[in-house]
Write an enzyme that holds these catalytic residues in place. Sequence first.
Site, mmCIF file in Angstrom:
data_model
loop_
_atom_site.group_PDB
_atom_site.id
_atom_site.type_symbol
_atom_site.label_atom_id
_atom_site.label_comp_id
_atom_site.label_asym_id
_atom_site.label_seq_id
_atom_site.Cartn_x
_atom_site.Cartn_y
_atom_site.Cartn_z
ATOM 1 N N CYS A 187 -102.808 -16.482 -75.183
ATOM 2 C CA CYS A 187 -103.478 -15.213 -74.832
ATOM 3 C C CYS A 187 -104.547 -15.391 -73.750
ATOM 4 O O CYS A 187 -105.026 -14.405 -73.194
ATOM 5 C CB CYS A 187 -104.074 -14.567 -76.066
ATOM 6 S SG CYS A 187 -102.857 -14.270 -77.352
ATOM 7 N N ASN A 230 -101.515 -6.293 -79.149
ATOM 8 C CA ASN A 230 -101.849 -7.551 -78.473
ATOM 9 C C ASN A 230 -100.615 -8.046 -77.722
ATOM 10 O O ASN A 230 -99.628 -8.442 -78.336
ATOM 11 C CB ASN A 230 -102.287 -8.568 -79.543
ATOM 12 C CG ASN A 230 -102.722 -9.892 -78.956
ATOM 13 O OD1 ASN A 230 -102.473 -10.176 -77.779
ATOM 14 N ND2 ASN A 230 -103.354 -10.710 -79.767
ATOM 15 N N HIS A 258 -109.604 -9.637 -73.471
ATOM 16 C CA HIS A 258 -108.299 -9.743 -74.135
ATOM 17 C C HIS A 258 -108.220 -8.683 -75.226
ATOM 18 O O HIS A 258 -109.183 -8.466 -75.970
ATOM 19 C CB HIS A 258 -108.140 -11.146 -74.723
ATOM 20 C CG HIS A 258 -106.900 -11.301 -75.548
ATOM 21 N ND1 HIS A 258 -105.671 -10.870 -75.106
ATOM 22 C CD2 HIS A 258 -106.708 -11.816 -76.793
ATOM 23 C CE1 HIS A 258 -104.768 -11.121 -76.045
ATOM 24 N NE2 HIS A 258 -105.378 -11.694 -77.070
HETATM 25 O O1 UT7 Z 1 -104.473 -13.033 -79.423
HETATM 26 C C1 UT7 Z 1 -105.128 -14.123 -79.953
HETATM 27 C C2 UT7 Z 1 -106.334 -13.727 -80.583
HETATM 28 N N1 UT7 Z 1 -106.063 -13.156 -81.892
HETATM 29 C C3 UT7 Z 1 -107.018 -12.522 -82.486
HETATM 30 O O2 UT7 Z 1 -108.060 -12.362 -81.913
HETATM 31 C C4 UT7 Z 1 -106.852 -12.063 -83.922
HETATM 32 C C5 UT7 Z 1 -108.111 -12.304 -84.669
HETATM 33 N N2 UT7 Z 1 -108.101 -11.893 -86.048
HETATM 34 C C6 UT7 Z 1 -108.024 -10.583 -86.422
HETATM 35 O O3 UT7 Z 1 -107.935 -9.719 -85.576
HETATM 36 C C7 UT7 Z 1 -108.145 -10.245 -87.886
HETATM 37 O O4 UT7 Z 1 -108.540 -11.377 -88.604
HETATM 38 C C8 UT7 Z 1 -106.818 -9.671 -88.495
HETATM 39 C C9 UT7 Z 1 -106.552 -8.298 -87.930
HETATM 40 C C10 UT7 Z 1 -105.675 -10.615 -88.168
HETATM 41 C C11 UT7 Z 1 -106.952 -9.548 -90.016
HETATM 42 O O5 UT7 Z 1 -108.073 -8.748 -90.335
HETATM 43 P P1 UT7 Z 1 -109.071 -9.221 -91.489
HETATM 44 O O6 UT7 Z 1 -110.069 -8.154 -91.635
HETATM 45 O O7 UT7 Z 1 -109.547 -10.593 -91.104
HETATM 46 O O8 UT7 Z 1 -108.129 -9.236 -92.762
HETATM 47 P P2 UT7 Z 1 -107.767 -10.453 -93.721
HETATM 48 O O9 UT7 Z 1 -106.901 -11.442 -93.032
HETATM 49 O O10 UT7 Z 1 -109.018 -10.930 -94.368
HETATM 50 O O11 UT7 Z 1 -106.901 -9.720 -94.828
HETATM 51 C C12 UT7 Z 1 -107.485 -8.750 -95.680
HETATM 52 C C13 UT7 Z 1 -106.431 -8.255 -96.649
HETATM 53 C C14 UT7 Z 1 -105.666 -9.368 -97.348
HETATM 54 O O12 UT7 Z 1 -105.437 -8.947 -98.673
HETATM 55 P P3 UT7 Z 1 -106.362 -9.493 -99.875
HETATM 56 O O13 UT7 Z 1 -106.210 -10.973 -99.850
HETATM 57 O O14 UT7 Z 1 -107.741 -9.034 -99.534
HETATM 58 O O15 UT7 Z 1 -105.761 -8.835 -101.071
HETATM 59 C C15 UT7 Z 1 -104.341 -9.407 -96.621
HETATM 60 O O16 UT7 Z 1 -103.284 -9.858 -97.433
HETATM 61 O O17 UT7 Z 1 -105.440 -7.497 -95.944
HETATM 62 C C16 UT7 Z 1 -104.140 -7.960 -96.284
HETATM 63 N N3 UT7 Z 1 -103.255 -7.725 -95.133
HETATM 64 C C17 UT7 Z 1 -102.614 -6.571 -94.931
HETATM 65 N N4 UT7 Z 1 -102.563 -5.430 -95.632
HETATM 66 C C18 UT7 Z 1 -101.831 -4.427 -95.146
HETATM 67 C C19 UT7 Z 1 -102.977 -8.580 -94.117
HETATM 68 N N5 UT7 Z 1 -102.139 -7.971 -93.255
HETATM 69 C C20 UT7 Z 1 -101.910 -6.739 -93.730
HETATM 70 C C21 UT7 Z 1 -101.142 -5.648 -93.284
HETATM 71 N N6 UT7 Z 1 -101.132 -4.524 -94.000
HETATM 72 N N7 UT7 Z 1 -100.448 -5.698 -92.121
#
Ligand code: UT7
Length: 324
Positions: free
Chosen positions: A118, A281, A251
Amino acid sequence: MSYAKIIGSGGYLPPRVVSNDELAAELATRQIETSDTWITERTGIRQRHIAEPGVTTSQLATEAARRALDDAGVNAEELDLIILATSTPDYIFPSTACLVQAKLGNKGAAAFDVQAVCSGFVYALATADAFIRAGRAKTALVIGAEVFSGILDWNDRSTCVLFGDGAGAVVLRAAEEPGILDAQLNADGSQMKILHAAGNVVGGQVTGDPFLRMDGQAVFKMAVTSLANSAQSVCERAGVALDEIDWFVPHQANVRIINFLGRKLGLAEEKVVVTVDKHANTSAASVPLALDAARRDGRIQPGQLVLMQGVGGGFTWGSVLARM
Ligand code: UT7
């Protein structure tokens, strides 16, 4: 001493738009639960463009390149450098840059791919800038292009809802006045595991795991820290105060990261270009697509100061500060 000036830009998105609701309904047929609410609240993404099966990165890249060349009023034969950033090349080899060169009808320009995920476009732009400053190129095409849909595990909701396909390009020309003022590129390979697609081809077979895997929270933390430091240091080196920046083109991975950075750097919300809601993205394509959108709708004007930033797998990150 020559500077590299951006004299044109172009973007291309495959026509098929998939909304969060459509994607959630599709995933539900395989008992994978997600929702428009989750995706929008956590990321700001509302839709993404997805290439039809068989459509390749070089096809998207060539469309974006044609639009950038048109915008610049430059013929493909005038190019003496083509750099293409991608993690989803058409082939193992030759480079996708060479495929685009042939499609554009250019012969003789140096053409190669850059692999910085990215951060790829920012890496490619900084490389082209260095070629032009050194007098080794006069007219360069820099492209970021991806068909990321091909490396997504559509059974992994933590990644498959985040990405889209597309391409963006700029044309650079040697100029007496800046132009690109400064650039800074960084990497920390010890963090490779937080975002990778660790597959390989051996004996004609894919070995390892060819799908994108990400520790979202680790990437989020690395992204905000590294980009804030990078912005400060590139501005310091160029002798530019952060409040002199007219447009911030980061980005486009997550609107929460973008807003956090904007606030940390003290940049007013109106100065921040956001396309992640419409494009999701698109990895190496995200910065040139956002830059092109803001040039074409008249926000970014000649003479203005633009800070572009990329961040992603490697772990890699970087900034380019340019006077338009
Ligand atoms: O391009 C390269 C750069 N990439 C990035 O910059 C990405 C950086 N990271 C992010 O943008 C965020 O960390 C994410 C969008 C990937 C995730 O957001 P988050 O607020 O960090 O969520 P999380 O990973 O802590 O997940 C929270 C909850 C989890 O459930 P539990 O464990 O709390 O029960 C996940 O299983 O959300 C769940 N979850 C989803 N739920 C519904 C993860 N993906 C999904 C989904 N739909 N698609």
